[in-house]
Design a protein around this motif. Structure first.
Motif, mmCIF file in Angstrom:
data_model
loop_
_atom_site.group_PDB
_atom_site.id
_atom_site.type_symbol
_atom_site.label_atom_id
_atom_site.label_comp_id
_atom_site.label_asym_id
_atom_site.label_seq_id
_atom_site.Cartn_x
_atom_site.Cartn_y
_atom_site.Cartn_z
ATOM 1 N N GLY A 124 9.026 13.440 -4.046
ATOM 2 C CA GLY A 124 8.891 11.991 -4.039
ATOM 3 C C GLY A 124 9.187 11.392 -2.684
ATOM 4 N N GLY A 125 10.247 11.870 -2.027
ATOM 5 C CA GLY A 125 10.561 11.370 -0.694
ATOM 6 C C GLY A 125 9.491 11.714 0.323
ATOM 7 N N THR A 126 8.919 12.908 0.201
ATOM 8 C CA THR A 126 7.858 13.311 1.125
ATOM 9 C C THR A 126 6.653 12.403 1.006
ATOM 10 N N PHE A 127 6.220 12.135 -0.224
ATOM 11 C CA PHE A 127 5.057 11.262 -0.406
ATOM 12 C C PHE A 127 5.377 9.814 -0.044
ATOM 13 N N ALA A 128 6.624 9.392 -0.220
ATOM 14 C CA ALA A 128 6.997 8.036 0.194
ATOM 15 C C ALA A 128 6.887 7.886 1.711
ATOM 16 N N ILE A 129 7.320 8.905 2.439
ATOM 17 C CA ILE A 129 7.218 8.857 3.907
ATOM 18 C C ILE A 129 5.760 8.869 4.344
ATOM 19 N N LEU A 130 4.960 9.745 3.721
ATOM 20 C CA LEU A 130 3.536 9.803 4.065
ATOM 21 C C LEU A 130 2.835 8.495 3.741
ATOM 22 N N GLY A 131 3.151 7.910 2.561
ATOM 23 C CA GLY A 131 2.539 6.639 2.196
ATOM 24 C C GLY A 131 2.902 5.525 3.150
ATOM 25 N N ALA A 132 4.182 5.473 3.550
ATOM 26 C CA ALA A 132 4.612 4.454 4.507
ATOM 27 C C ALA A 132 3.924 4.642 5.854
ATOM 28 N N ALA A 133 3.758 5.900 6.279
ATOM 29 C CA ALA A 133 3.083 6.158 7.551
ATOM 30 C C ALA A 133 1.623 5.734 7.504
ATOM 31 N N VAL A 134 0.951 6.032 6.383
ATOM 32 C CA VAL A 134 -0.457 5.642 6.248
ATOM 33 C C VAL A 134 -0.594 4.116 6.237
ATOM 34 N N TYR A 135 0.294 3.439 5.511
ATOM 35 C CA TYR A 135 0.211 1.976 5.473
ATOM 36 C C TYR A 135 0.489 1.379 6.850
ATOM 37 N N GLY A 144 -4.778 -10.857 4.795
ATOM 38 C CA GLY A 144 -4.968 -11.540 3.525
ATOM 39 C C GLY A 144 -4.532 -10.702 2.342
ATOM 40 N N ILE A 145 -5.303 -10.813 1.270
ATOM 41 C CA ILE A 145 -4.958 -10.134 0.028
ATOM 42 C C ILE A 145 -5.078 -8.618 0.147
ATOM 43 N N MET A 146 -5.908 -8.153 1.095
ATOM 44 C CA MET A 146 -6.090 -6.713 1.233
ATOM 45 C C MET A 146 -4.803 -6.018 1.658
ATOM 46 N N SER A 147 -3.957 -6.679 2.433
ATOM 47 C CA SER A 147 -2.704 -6.053 2.845
ATOM 48 C C SER A 147 -1.828 -5.738 1.637
ATOM 49 N N TYR A 148 -1.850 -6.630 0.632
ATOM 50 C CA TYR A 148 -1.054 -6.406 -0.576
ATOM 51 C C TYR A 148 -1.712 -5.379 -1.494
ATOM 52 N N LEU A 149 -3.032 -5.471 -1.623
ATOM 53 C CA LEU A 149 -3.740 -4.533 -2.500
ATOM 54 C C LEU A 149 -3.648 -3.106 -1.973
ATOM 55 N N VAL A 150 -3.806 -2.946 -0.662
ATOM 56 C CA VAL A 150 -3.731 -1.604 -0.084
ATOM 57 C C VAL A 150 -2.320 -1.045 -0.229
ATOM 58 N N ALA A 151 -1.306 -1.900 -0.033
ATOM 59 C CA ALA A 151 0.077 -1.443 -0.214
ATOM 60 C C ALA A 151 0.325 -1.006 -1.652
ATOM 61 N N LEU A 152 -0.196 -1.789 -2.603
ATOM 62 C CA LEU A 152 -0.046 -1.427 -4.014
ATOM 63 C C LEU A 152 -0.765 -0.122 -4.321
ATOM 64 N N TYR A 153 -1.980 0.005 -3.801
ATOM 65 C CA TYR A 153 -2.748 1.210 -4.124
ATOM 66 C C TYR A 153 -2.124 2.456 -3.501
ATOM 67 N N ILE A 154 -1.646 2.339 -2.257
ATOM 68 C CA ILE A 154 -0.999 3.493 -1.621
ATOM 69 C C ILE A 154 0.241 3.900 -2.420
ATOM 70 N N VAL A 296 -6.091 12.073 -2.923
ATOM 71 C CA VAL A 296 -5.440 11.468 -1.761
ATOM 72 C C VAL A 296 -6.319 11.602 -0.522
ATOM 73 N N LEU A 297 -6.907 12.774 -0.317
ATOM 74 C CA LEU A 297 -7.768 12.998 0.840
ATOM 75 C C LEU A 297 -9.007 12.109 0.787
ATOM 76 N N SER A 298 -9.601 11.978 -0.397
ATOM 77 C CA SER A 298 -10.788 11.144 -0.534
ATOM 78 C C SER A 298 -10.483 9.686 -0.225
ATOM 79 N N ASP A 299 -9.408 9.160 -0.811
ATOM 80 C CA ASP A 299 -9.075 7.754 -0.587
ATOM 81 C C ASP A 299 -8.604 7.498 0.835
ATOM 82 N N LEU A 300 -7.930 8.459 1.434
ATOM 83 C CA LEU A 300 -7.518 8.307 2.823
ATOM 84 C C LEU A 300 -8.735 8.225 3.736
ATOM 85 N N THR A 301 -9.749 9.025 3.450
ATOM 86 C CA THR A 301 -10.985 8.973 4.239
ATOM 87 C C THR A 301 -11.664 7.619 4.083
ATOM 88 N N ILE A 302 -11.677 7.092 2.857
ATOM 89 C CA ILE A 302 -12.271 5.764 2.632
ATOM 90 C C ILE A 302 -11.535 4.710 3.450
#
Length: 386
Positions: A124-135, A144-154, A296-302
């Protein structure tokens, strides 16, 4: 749990529509069309629809608790299909945002299906760090709203990946790691020491070492398949050495003995590491884990392709990893009913909120209304005297 080969024979035909529709999609739309139409939308959704049918054919009940995993994966696939529809016309209106929300619901259902035990806080900690780095990497391109939606989705997709990884516990056993290290060490010995026969005395010492290694690794299980596989390259190595011995003919008997001992040691090291045998009982969880990584790889590429820079072959990478993720997650439902039945006696089916409520109620009940213990008299054993 059913073995993968048995599953392949039984459920493999049910996956034929998925592979056919995938082939048709990539043949016709190997490159993303400039103008997406209804035909493109249908062909894009057909593989996911075929996976929905696959789960329905595998067995489904809306009431039985042991079909809970299948139901949640099914809901995730349905919302994924809705998300695909919105993303076909992602440049129009709020379609991209709506597609993101549909996939957010899908990730939530996948995470609920994978369950919350064991926690595995390291993953869980590993994915939290990776998610924070990607965001952080994407945040400069969001507004706008995309900053919140992307944060939620990540957050949701990292949670889904965390739960998928946490349920695969093959490598939690320290002894398994020791066996794995011994196996790789044996393989390196087999690759490196078979050509170091310059000194006969050193060869004899290494031969004694291999005997001790084999003795330490033990003789159970035998695993004759591994023995046969290692005997073949061992014989090939001896044949090559015998062809190019030059003035080393007098040492060939010693070399033959040494190669035999190294092969035996390698066989015993690999045979005791029974990862494949463990996979017979955990392959469904492993499929779900690998599928989550592909997602994760697919959505990261998007995300990178849309918000940062153009990714080469983005369409092919996105769709290949996306379909691979969906089919692996869908295949993880096979035998999931068995897991639910086995775990039904070990944990309750209530959600975390229900469990918290019950624990709080029990604590308050015991605090406000303490139970008065009733002391019972111990029975008196009469001693009969003569």
């Amino acid at each position: 749990m059913t073995k993968p080969l048995t599953v392949l024979k039984s459920v493999g035909p049910k996956l034929v529509p998925f592979f056919k529709t995938c082939a048709i999609f990539f043949v016709l739309y190997g490159n993303e069309p400039a103008a997406c139409g209804i035909v493109y939308c249908i062909l894009k959704c057909l593989p996911v629809i075929s996976l929905i049918l696959f789960i329905l054919l595998d067995g489904m009940s809306l009431s039985e608790s042991y079909y809970r995993y299948s139901r949640r994966i099914l809901i995730g696939l349905i919302f994924s299909c809705f998300g695909d529809v919105f993303l076909v016309w992602k440049h129009k209106g709020m379609n991209f945002e709506l597609g993101l929300l549909m996939f957010a619901v899908a990730q939530t259902e996948y995470a609920r299906a994978f369950g919350w035990r064991p926690y595995n806080l390291y993953a869980g900690g590993t994915f939290a760090i990776l998610g924070a780095a990607v965001y952080y990497f994407l945040s400069s391109s969001l507004d706008g709203i995309m900053s919140y939606l992307v944060a939620l989705y990540i957050t949701l997709i990292c949670t889904m990946a965390w739960r998928a990884v946490a349920r695969v516990q093959i490598f939690d056993d320290f002894r398994t790691w020791c066996k794995l290290c011994g196996s790789f060490a044996a393989i390196f010995c087999l690759l490196s020491k078979t050509t170091n026969f310059e000194l006969p005395f050193g060869l004899v010492l290494f031969a004694v070492a291999q005997i001790e290694y084999a003795h330490a690794f033990g003789w159970k299980s035998l695993n004759l398949y591994v023995g046969g596989l290692i005997a073949v390259p061992g014989s090939a190595v001896y044949y090559l050495l015998s062809t190019y011995v030059g003035d080393m003919v007098s040492y060939m008997y010693l070399v033959a003995l040494f190669i035999t001992l190294v092969c035996i040691m390698g066989c015993r090291a690999v045979a005791r590491f029974q990862l494949l045998d463990d996979l017979w009982t955990t392959w469904g969880k492993l499929f779900g884990c690998i599928g989550a990584m592909f997602f994760v790889l697919s959505d990261l590429t998007i995300a990178v392709d849309k918000f940062c820079f153009d990714v080469p072959c983005a369409h092919q990478i996105i769709m290949l990893t996306y379909y691979a993720a969906q089919v692996l997650i869908a295949m993880s439902v096979v035998d999931s009913q068995v897991d639910e039945l086995l775990n039904s006696n070990q944990k309750k089916t209530d959600g975390p909120i229900d469990k918290l409520f019950k624990r709080t109620a029990n604590y308050l009940s015991q605090t406000l209304h303490p139970v008065h213990h009733v002391h019972r008299e111990h029975p008196v054993h009469h001693v009969h005297r003569e």
